[in-house]
Design a protein around this motif. Structure first.
Motif, short mmCIF file in Angstrom:
data_model
loop_
_atom_site.label_atom_id
_atom_site.label_comp_id
_atom_site.label_asym_id
_atom_site.label_seq_id
_atom_site.Cartn_x
_atom_site.Cartn_y
_atom_site.Cartn_z
N ARG A 44 55.95 1.44 11.18
CA ARG A 44 54.99 0.34 11.30
C ARG A 44 54.11 0.47 12.53
O ARG A 44 52.90 0.30 12.47
N VAL A 45 54.74 0.78 13.67
CA VAL A 45 53.97 0.94 14.90
C VAL A 45 53.04 2.14 14.78
O VAL A 45 51.87 2.07 15.17
N TRP A 48 50.02 1.35 12.54
CA TRP A 48 49.06 0.50 13.24
C TRP A 48 48.27 1.30 14.26
O TRP A 48 47.05 1.22 14.31
N CYS A 49 48.98 2.09 15.07
CA CYS A 49 48.31 2.87 16.12
C CYS A 49 47.37 3.91 15.53
O CYS A 49 46.26 4.12 16.04
N GLY A 51 45.85 3.67 12.71
CA GLY A 51 44.69 2.92 12.22
C GLY A 51 43.72 2.56 13.33
O GLY A 51 42.51 2.62 13.17
N GLU A 52 44.25 2.19 14.48
CA GLU A 52 43.41 1.80 15.61
C GLU A 52 42.79 2.99 16.33
O GLU A 52 41.67 2.90 16.82
#
Length: 78
Positions: A44-45, A48-49, A51-52
């Motif tokens: 999950r982390v 997200w990372c 994606g950013e």
């Protein structure tokens, strides 16, 4: 941070606010998730990372001397 995420199932962490670490962190998370895909929190982390900070996966932003560079070919073939 990566060791905690890799070994923990329910650990919540925050990516450091130091922008000079974002490139290193996103590349390290990408590599970590390749070998520990069963760790839900890590995945999950990492997602997200990525994606950013996806642009930092292949560029040299924050790259350390000891770090192996990732190439677009490596990313597309993993």
């Amino acid at each position: 941070m990566l060791k905690v995420l890799s070994e923990s199932k329910n650990q919540s962490t925050i990516l450091p606010n130091a922008s000079n670490l974002h490139g290193y962190a996103v590349r390290s998370l990408y590599r970590a998730v390749q070998v520990a895909v069963e760790q839900e929190t890590l995945v999950r982390v990492a997602v997200w990372c990525i994606g950013e900070y996806a642009d930092m996966l292949v560029n040299t932003a924050g790259r350390l001397d000891i770090e192996e560079p990732l190439t677009e070919f490596m990313l597309l073939n993993s």
